[in-house]
Design an enzyme around this catalytic site. Structure first.
Site, PDB file in Angstrom:
ATOM      1  N   SER A 282       0.808  -1.220   0.000  1.00  0.00           N
ATOM      2  CA  SER A 282       0.000   0.000   0.000  1.00  0.00           C
ATOM      3  C   SER A 282       0.841   1.271   0.000  1.00  0.00           C
ATOM      4  O   SER A 282       0.565   2.212  -0.744  1.00  0.00           O
ATOM      5  CB  SER A 282      -0.942  -0.012   1.210  1.00  0.00           C
ATOM      6  OG  SER A 282      -1.812  -1.111   1.159  1.00  0.00           O
TER       7      SER A 282
ATOM      8  N   THR B  78       0.784  -6.870   1.967  1.00  0.00           N
ATOM      9  CA  THR B  78       0.167  -7.588   3.077  1.00  0.00           C
ATOM     10  C   THR B  78      -1.315  -7.269   3.206  1.00  0.00           C
ATOM     11  O   THR B  78      -2.148  -8.161   3.345  1.00  0.00           O
ATOM     12  CB  THR B  78       0.899  -7.252   4.389  1.00  0.00           C
ATOM     13  OG1 THR B  78       2.241  -7.743   4.318  1.00  0.00           O
ATOM     14  CG2 THR B  78       0.205  -7.892   5.576  1.00  0.00           C
ATOM     15  N   CYS B  79      -1.679  -6.008   3.152  1.00  0.00           N
ATOM     16  CA  CYS B  79      -3.066  -5.622   3.408  1.00  0.00           C
ATOM     17  C   CYS B  79      -4.024  -6.260   2.408  1.00  0.00           C
ATOM     18  O   CYS B  79      -5.026  -6.866   2.783  1.00  0.00           O
ATOM     19  CB  CYS B  79      -3.209  -4.108   3.373  1.00  0.00           C
ATOM     20  SG  CYS B  79      -4.903  -3.546   3.670  1.00  0.00           S
TER      21      CYS B  79
ATOM     22  N   TYR C 288      -4.613  -2.561  -8.700  1.00  0.00           N
ATOM     23  CA  TYR C 288      -3.358  -1.920  -8.297  1.00  0.00           C
ATOM     24  C   TYR C 288      -2.403  -1.806  -9.485  1.00  0.00           C
ATOM     25  O   TYR C 288      -1.783  -0.749  -9.715  1.00  0.00           O
ATOM     26  CB  TYR C 288      -2.690  -2.730  -7.174  1.00  0.00           C
ATOM     27  CG  TYR C 288      -3.056  -2.265  -5.787  1.00  0.00           C
ATOM     28  CD1 TYR C 288      -2.110  -1.686  -4.956  1.00  0.00           C
ATOM     29  CD2 TYR C 288      -4.348  -2.401  -5.300  1.00  0.00           C
ATOM     30  CE1 TYR C 288      -2.429  -1.258  -3.673  1.00  0.00           C
ATOM     31  CE2 TYR C 288      -4.686  -1.977  -4.023  1.00  0.00           C
ATOM     32  CZ  TYR C 288      -3.727  -1.410  -3.221  1.00  0.00           C
ATOM     33  OH  TYR C 288      -4.057  -0.981  -1.965  1.00  0.00           O
TER      34      TYR C 288
ATOM     35  N   ALA D  49      14.106  -6.756  -5.462  1.00  0.00           N
ATOM     36  CA  ALA D  49      15.190  -5.801  -5.699  1.00  0.00           C
ATOM     37  C   ALA D  49      15.921  -5.536  -4.397  1.00  0.00           C
ATOM     38  O   ALA D  49      15.366  -5.679  -3.307  1.00  0.00           O
ATOM     39  CB  ALA D  49      14.640  -4.498  -6.268  1.00  0.00           C
TER      40      ALA D  49
ATOM     41  N   GLY E 273      -1.431 -13.089  21.419  1.00  0.00           N
ATOM     42  CA  GLY E 273      -2.559 -12.363  22.006  1.00  0.00           C
ATOM     43  C   GLY E 273      -2.770 -10.998  21.393  1.00  0.00           C
ATOM     44  O   GLY E 273      -3.528 -10.192  21.932  1.00  0.00           O
TER      45      GLY E 273
ATOM     46  N   ASP F 283       5.595  -0.340   7.414  1.00  0.00           N
ATOM     47  CA  ASP F 283       5.969  -1.198   8.540  1.00  0.00           C
ATOM     48  C   ASP F 283       7.460  -1.463   8.637  1.00  0.00           C
ATOM     49  O   ASP F 283       7.955  -1.819   9.711  1.00  0.00           O
ATOM     50  CB  ASP F 283       5.240  -2.535   8.433  1.00  0.00           C
ATOM     51  CG  ASP F 283       3.742  -2.406   8.669  1.00  0.00           C
ATOM     52  OD1 ASP F 283       3.254  -1.269   8.763  1.00  0.00           O
ATOM     53  OD2 ASP F 283       3.063  -3.445   8.747  1.00  0.00           O
TER      54      ASP F 283
ATOM     55  N   THR G 211      -1.941  -0.013   7.692  1.00  0.00           N
ATOM     56  CA  THR G 211      -1.978   0.287   6.257  1.00  0.00           C
ATOM     57  C   THR G 211      -2.260   1.750   5.945  1.00  0.00           C
ATOM     58  O   THR G 211      -1.561   2.359   5.130  1.00  0.00           O
ATOM     59  CB  THR G 211      -3.016  -0.618   5.569  1.00  0.00           C
ATOM     60  OG1 THR G 211      -2.576  -1.972   5.673  1.00  0.00           O
ATOM     61  CG2 THR G 211      -3.189  -0.254   4.117  1.00  0.00           C
TER      62      THR G 211
ATOM     63  N   HIS H 248     -30.965   8.959  18.277  1.00  0.00           N
ATOM     64  CA  HIS H 248     -31.601   7.948  19.124  1.00  0.00           C
ATOM     65  C   HIS H 248     -32.575   7.109  18.311  1.00  0.00           C
ATOM     66  O   HIS H 248     -33.255   7.636  17.432  1.00  0.00           O
ATOM     67  CB  HIS H 248     -32.349   8.646  20.264  1.00  0.00           C
ATOM     68  CG  HIS H 248     -33.019   7.704  21.215  1.00  0.00           C
ATOM     69  ND1 HIS H 248     -32.314   6.993  22.155  1.00  0.00           N
ATOM     70  CD2 HIS H 248     -34.324   7.350  21.344  1.00  0.00           C
ATOM     71  CE1 HIS H 248     -33.161   6.251  22.842  1.00  0.00           C
ATOM     72  NE2 HIS H 248     -34.391   6.445  22.368  1.00  0.00           N
TER      73      HIS H 248
END
Length: 459
Positions: free
Chosen positions: A14, A42-43, A100, A116, A177, A304, A312, A437
């Site tokens: 990204s 990754t995303c 992309y 690369a 976790g 990252d 992302t 509401h």
């Protein structure tokens, strides 16, 4: 000196794609980009997008129970077909990857479908040995899942493997976790897998607000996950009937599959950094300044791989800001101090922005406006699930320092809450907003008295 490119981007996730597209398409730079795997990173390929789709897929059981509570006693889900889901998921990821690629090609970016690395401060070398020069180089290689270093861990999957399984295991151990482990445990349990989650801490989601962590921990158990806190694996042994895991409390258990979701490391190895003076942290994170510039003036890094805020949208903003600064004559940095995030558990999500209660107390006096209640929709259906809304307020300035939501669609609500909090809104301004509401979100503007007040931790 004449260069082959004005900019060469290493990494097609990204952040790298945004930087390349803006530099070329909006600012006229000649740009090359190399990606060793699939465009989208990754995303899109092995993270946020397929994970959210799997979260949706895993909610049939909760939906069935809710429908029965609303007067549909014969509502049933039937059996889940991993094969049907996997085929649709793969088609969707391919569609997104093509989008992309098309966006880069329209902007004039030359895409190299191979790895690369840096040969020097202005030269990149592709996996096939081709060398090209660039005035600027941007590293945007993201992160990779980490394991914990125990014997036999080669028999375990990493989080990336969730989206590639040929079939679902009957019984699985999730180790970790954090938000990835908790989301994946939610997914697998929801799809009918007998799921065990082991985490060394006393509550999941370390780093989030403790009150929200406690509610999330409780919810995981209520969703049928065998949550084992305070333990960690020490050894994995693979046999004909599965994987036997030894834990540090001297217990053992057998699983069809084990998956490590124990964090991610910056993916900076093998980049040829030893050929440069680019400095890194001990964990491999590339050190950059507020402009995403490394210790080498011609080399930048975003996302990252820098281990700043590993989300992302942050990588996208960093990549865009880099392109505007270096090629668009519009210098701007990224404010990492207030970034909203969400953990997509079910039935309730966790949304967070700003300081946690624990962080606010260390900063000084803080008023805590907090309420825990059963939301209308699930309560009517017979669920005892609790929802939380929390605002942290500076009693001197009345400024809202943080907001934490645990409940249905918390990710959607925290996105909207992040706007006024990022603008420095006060509690009085929240109070002046008329409630919608009946909604759960109206609690954010109807909490009049602090539920507790901290005087801060003496310095």
């Amino acid at each position: 000196m004449t260069f082959d490119y004005d900019l060469f981007v290493i990494g097609g996730g990204s952040g790298g794609v945004r930087a390349a597209r803006i530099a070329a398409g909006e600012h006229g730079a000649k740009v090359g980009l190399a990606e060793e795997s699939r465009l989208g990173g990754t995303c899109v390929i092995r993270g946020c997008v397929p994970k959210k789709l799997m979260i949706f897929a895993s909610q049939a059981g909760n939906m069935q129970a809710e429908m029965q509570g609303y007067g549909w006693p014969d509502a049933k889900t039937g059996d889940f077909s991993w094969e049907i889901y996997r085929e649709k998921q793969d088609a969707e990821l391919t569609r997104l990857e093509l989008i992309y690629r098309a966006g880069l090609e329209r902007a004039g970016v030359e895409v190299h479908d191979q790895r690369a690395k840096l040969a020097d401060h202005h030269t990149v070398e592709l996996a096939d040995g081709t060398r090209m020069t660039a005035k600027h180089i941007l590293i945007a290689t993201g992160g990779r899942p980490a394991k914990i270093g125990v014997p036999g861990e080669e028999h375990a999957m990493i989080s990336d493997d969730l989206f590639l399984m040929d079939k679902l295991p009957k019984r699985v151990l999730l180790v970790g976790g954090g938000f990835i482990a908790c989301e994946f445990a939610t997914i697998l349990a929801g799809l009918g897998v007998d799921t065990v989650q082991a985490y060394r801490g006393d509550a999941v989601l370390r780093g989030f607000d403790r009150e929200a962590r406690d509610l999330a921990t409780l919810q995981l158990s209520h969703q049928g996950i065998d949550l084992r806190l305070g333990i960690t694996p020490t050894r994995l042994d693979k046999g004909a009937d599965g994987i036997t895991v030894s834990f540090d409390d001297d217990s053992t258990d057998r699983f069809d599959a084990v998956m490590f979701a124990t964090g991610r490391d910056p993916y900076s190895w093998g980049l040829g950094l030893e050929n440069t003076q680019v400095k890194t942290q001990p964990n491999g994170a590339i050190i950059v300044d507020e402009w995403s510039q490394t210790s080498v003036p011609s080399v930048y890094a975003v996302g990252d791989v820098t281990n700043r805020v590993n989300l992302t949208p942050v990588a996208i903003r960093e990549g865009h800001s880099f392109a505007d600064t270096v090629f668009g004559n519009k210098p701007r940095t990224v404010d990492h101090s207030i970034v909203a995030s969400a953990v997509y558990l079910r039935p309730h999500e966790l949304g967070s922005v700003g300081l946690t209660e624990e962080e606010a107390v260390l900063r000084g006096p803080v008023d805590v406006y907090s309420t825990v209640f059963r939301p209308m929709r699930s309560m009517f259906a017979g669920s005892d699930a609790r929802m939380m809304m929390k605002l942290l307020v500076d009693p001197k300035t009345d400024k809202v320092l943080g907001c934490h939501i645990f409940g249905p669609e918390a990710g959607e609500m925290i996105q909207l809450s992040a706007i006024p909090i990022g603008m420095g809104a006060t509690k009085a301004q929240f109070d002046a907003t008329i409630a919608v509401h009946p909604t759960a979100a109206e609690e954010l503007v109807t909490m009049r008295q602090p539920s507790r007040r901290h005087h801060g931790v003496p310095g």
